[in-house]
Motif scaffolding. Structure first.
Motif, mmCIF file in Angstrom:
data_model
loop_
_atom_site.group_PDB
_atom_site.id
_atom_site.type_symbol
_atom_site.label_atom_id
_atom_site.label_comp_id
_atom_site.label_asym_id
_atom_site.label_seq_id
_atom_site.Cartn_x
_atom_site.Cartn_y
_atom_site.Cartn_z
ATOM 1 N N PRO A 292 0.842 -1.208 0.000
ATOM 2 C CA PRO A 292 0.000 0.000 0.000
ATOM 3 C C PRO A 292 0.873 1.252 0.000
ATOM 4 C CG PRO A 292 0.030 -1.010 2.195
ATOM 5 C CD PRO A 292 0.825 -1.911 1.296
ATOM 6 N N ARG A 293 0.341 2.347 -0.567
ATOM 7 C CA ARG A 293 1.084 3.616 -0.593
ATOM 8 C C ARG A 293 0.634 4.557 0.514
ATOM 9 N NH1 ARG A 293 -0.412 6.325 -5.148
ATOM 10 N NH2 ARG A 293 0.805 8.073 -4.375
ATOM 11 N N TYR A 294 -0.655 4.432 0.918
ATOM 12 C CA TYR A 294 -1.204 5.364 1.923
ATOM 13 C C TYR A 294 -1.058 4.767 3.320
ATOM 14 C CZ TYR A 294 -3.443 7.872 -1.905
ATOM 15 O OH TYR A 294 -3.682 8.582 -3.049
ATOM 16 N N SER A 295 0.166 4.848 3.903
ATOM 17 C CA SER A 295 0.344 4.266 5.233
ATOM 18 C C SER A 295 -0.105 5.247 6.323
ATOM 19 C CB SER A 295 1.797 3.859 5.440
ATOM 20 O OG SER A 295 2.618 4.913 5.040
ATOM 21 N N ASP A 296 -0.276 6.532 5.948
ATOM 22 C CA ASP A 296 -0.620 7.568 6.930
ATOM 23 C C ASP A 296 -2.137 7.816 6.888
ATOM 24 O OD1 ASP A 296 -0.942 9.923 8.350
ATOM 25 O OD2 ASP A 296 -0.042 11.178 6.785
ATOM 26 N N PHE A 297 -2.879 7.166 7.807
ATOM 27 C CA PHE A 297 -4.346 7.293 7.810
ATOM 28 C C PHE A 297 -4.769 8.742 8.017
ATOM 29 C CE2 PHE A 297 -8.437 7.273 10.150
ATOM 30 C CZ PHE A 297 -9.242 6.704 9.178
ATOM 31 N N ASP A 298 -4.091 9.432 8.945
ATOM 32 C CA ASP A 298 -4.441 10.831 9.234
ATOM 33 C C ASP A 298 -4.343 11.712 7.996
ATOM 34 O OD1 ASP A 298 -5.090 10.805 11.876
ATOM 35 O OD2 ASP A 298 -3.773 12.530 12.306
ATOM 36 N N GLY A 299 -3.267 11.507 7.222
ATOM 37 C CA GLY A 299 -3.065 12.294 6.005
ATOM 38 C C GLY A 299 -4.141 11.969 4.982
ATOM 39 N N GLY A 300 -4.447 10.668 4.826
ATOM 40 C CA GLY A 300 -5.482 10.248 3.878
ATOM 41 C C GLY A 300 -6.846 10.779 4.292
ATOM 42 N N LEU A 301 -7.106 10.799 5.611
ATOM 43 C CA LEU A 301 -8.397 11.290 6.107
ATOM 44 C C LEU A 301 -8.502 12.806 5.867
ATOM 45 C CD1 LEU A 301 -10.968 10.419 7.606
ATOM 46 C CD2 LEU A 301 -9.777 10.892 9.772
ATOM 47 N N ALA A 302 -7.406 13.520 6.121
ATOM 48 C CA ALA A 302 -7.421 14.975 5.901
ATOM 49 C C ALA A 302 -7.678 15.277 4.420
ATOM 50 C CB ALA A 302 -6.092 15.586 6.353
ATOM 51 N N ALA A 303 -7.051 14.498 3.525
ATOM 52 C CA ALA A 303 -7.258 14.711 2.080
ATOM 53 C C ALA A 303 -8.702 14.385 1.695
ATOM 54 C CB ALA A 303 -6.283 13.840 1.280
ATOM 55 N N THR A 304 -9.279 13.374 2.343
ATOM 56 C CA THR A 304 -10.667 13.003 2.049
ATOM 57 C C THR A 304 -11.622 14.104 2.520
ATOM 58 O OG1 THR A 304 -10.046 10.678 2.258
ATOM 59 C CG2 THR A 304 -12.399 11.183 2.389
ATOM 60 N N ILE A 305 -11.363 14.663 3.699
ATOM 61 C CA ILE A 305 -12.188 15.781 4.198
ATOM 62 C C ILE A 305 -12.116 16.945 3.201
ATOM 63 C CG2 ILE A 305 -12.362 17.549 6.011
ATOM 64 C CD1 ILE A 305 -11.376 15.349 7.998
ATOM 65 N N GLU A 306 -10.901 17.205 2.725
ATOM 66 C CA GLU A 306 -10.698 18.299 1.762
ATOM 67 C C GLU A 306 -11.492 18.031 0.487
ATOM 68 O OE1 GLU A 306 -9.480 20.712 3.182
ATOM 69 O OE2 GLU A 306 -9.436 21.952 1.377
ATOM 70 N N TRP A 307 -11.511 16.759 0.046
ATOM 71 C CA TRP A 307 -12.246 16.408 -1.174
ATOM 72 C C TRP A 307 -13.742 16.693 -0.987
ATOM 73 C CZ3 TRP A 307 -16.199 13.423 -3.040
ATOM 74 C CH2 TRP A 307 -16.281 13.315 -4.433
ATOM 75 N N TYR A 308 -14.301 16.310 0.145
ATOM 76 C CA TYR A 308 -15.742 16.555 0.372
ATOM 77 C C TYR A 308 -16.020 18.050 0.510
ATOM 78 C CZ TYR A 308 -16.910 11.657 0.385
ATOM 79 O OH TYR A 308 -17.113 10.360 -0.026
ATOM 80 N N ARG A 309 -15.077 18.769 1.130
ATOM 81 C CA ARG A 309 -15.231 20.233 1.227
ATOM 82 C C ARG A 309 -15.287 20.874 -0.166
ATOM 83 N NH1 ARG A 309 -14.066 22.788 5.992
ATOM 84 N NH2 ARG A 309 -12.443 21.486 6.863
#
Ligand code: NAD
Ligand code: DAU
Length: 331
Positions: A292-309
């Motif tokens: 896997p490339r996304y080992s940082d859950f916090d970073g992935g979650l922050a990017a997902t929040i940004e996407w929904y925003r």
């Protein structure tokens, strides 16, 4: 290759189509019925000379046969996918997940077409919170919900078609995905869009249930790896060591959105709620070399929040009806 991707206008299917277009030179035909969970906007911006959307049902045997005849491989994502819905109206789950899969594998065997079946870790049931074990390819099937039992049924059909008819198939069972284009009925987007619309996040029961989160793009790279190098007849578990309890995820979403971490409500629990899922993906990593490339859950979650925003136009039309359904269920 010419790929036929069923359910390619849904959450994980559309992420897969984006991934394939970016990382290969394959062409893709999406076969999707555009149910409440499908959205053609999830395919917006993809090159028209490489991606075609056919709006149709996997239960339509004639359409399925015609399409499979024209493609080199099928990647089968189409499903009714939400546990809560399956508890209120199981019938569409039987139709799409079982009869739909049957319709596809019958056509794939007639044409000798390579078939990859997308499934879930939920077929294995659940684990205790303090159990050191994780699911492996040899864990016995023990599904809990109408949704997971129909996915288990579809897996068993594919296995039987491999053995009895020589279907050229592989199967993957993945853990909980997060990322862009996920319907607002699901846990993470529901809580993000609640915060963005001034509602409080809703946690089922005490929120101690554990899910093993993986970014949808990592799921896509794993599926592509299996499609390219997987051994026919084999099952591969896909996971990224992302175990988190629900309460921690809600608290993290609130914190990342600049809210107090306890600004959520406890609501009525899901009947039969699976306690914990955890994947051991050693086979996929050692035999096929996937990581896997996304080992940082916090970073992935922050990017997902940004996407929904940034993509309110994508999710807003579904939000009110989804919340009305949950309110009627006390959730
Ligand atoms: P989703 O509900 O977001 O998308 C499902 C898609 O299938 C939609 O576009 C819908 O329109 C389409 N569809 C439904 N019934 C159809 C039919 N009869 N004919 C044609 N199209 C139809 O689901 P998702 O979360 O993207 O899940 C996709 C697949 O991945 C499913 O097979 C699911 O079991 C599996 N899976 C999901 C997760 C997860 O965390 N979401 C994890 C592991 C496996
Ligand atoms: O494990 C893979 C599975 O993950 C997939 O097969 C399913 O298609 C996918 O929907 C997902 O199933 P879950 O039931 O785990 O996902 P869901 O997003 O519905 O819920 C995740 C957890 O959050 C679960 O423990 C229930 C809880 N939950 C969910 C919602 C919608 C809440 O606490 N509050 C909520 O509002």
């Amino acid at each position: 290759m010419r790929l036929l991707v069923t359910g390619g206008a849904g959450f994980i299917g559309s992420n897969f189509v984006h991934h394939v277009i970016e990382h290969t030179d394959h062409t893709v035909t999406v076969l999707d019925a555009l149910t409440y969970a499908g959205n053609r906007a999830s395919l917006a911006g993809l090159p028209a000379d490489r991606v075609e959307l056919v709006v149709g049902n996997i239960l339509d045997a004639a359409l399925v046969d015609d399409l499979i005849a024209e493609h080199d491989a099928v990647v089968h994502y189409a499903a009714e996918s939400h546990n809560d819905n399956s508890l209120h109206d199981p019938r569409p789950f039987l139709d799409t997940n079982i009869v739909g899969t049957y319709t596809l594998i019958e056509a794939a065997r007639r044409h000798g077409t390579r078939f990859h079946h997308i499934s879930t870790d939920e077929v294995y049931g659940d684990l205790e919170l303090d159990d050191p074990a994780r699911f492996t390819e040899s864990t016995p099937y023990n599904p809990s919900s109408p949704y997971s039992s129909t996915k288990a049924g579809s897996d068993l059909l594919v296995r039987a078609w491999v053995r009895s008819f020589g279907l050229q198939a592989t199967i993957s069972n993945c853990s909980n995905n997060y990322g862009p284009y996920q319907h607002v009925e699901k846990f993470i987007p529901r809580q993000i869009t609640n915060v963005l619309t001034g509602e409080r996040p809703k946690l089922y029961g005490a929120g101690l249930n554990v899910r093993d989160w993986i970014h949808a793009d990592d799921h896509s790279s794993a599926v592509l790896t299996i499609l390219q190098s997987g051994v026919i007849g084999e099952t591969y578990l896909i996971g990224a060591d992302g175990e988190k309890d629900n309460k921690s995820v809600v608290e993290r979403i609130l914190t990342l959105c600049g809210q107090p971490s306890d600004a959520y409500d406890h609501v009525v629990d899901r009947p039969g709620h699976d306690l914990r899922y955890a994947i051991d993906s050693t086979k996929l990593r050692t035999e096929l070399g996937w990581l896997p490339r996304y080992s940082d859950f916090d970073g992935g979650l922050a990017a997902t929040i940004e996407w929904y925003r940034n993509n309110e136009a994508w999710w807003r039309p579904q939000k009110a009806a989804t919340e009305a359904r949950y309110t009627a269920q006390g959730q």
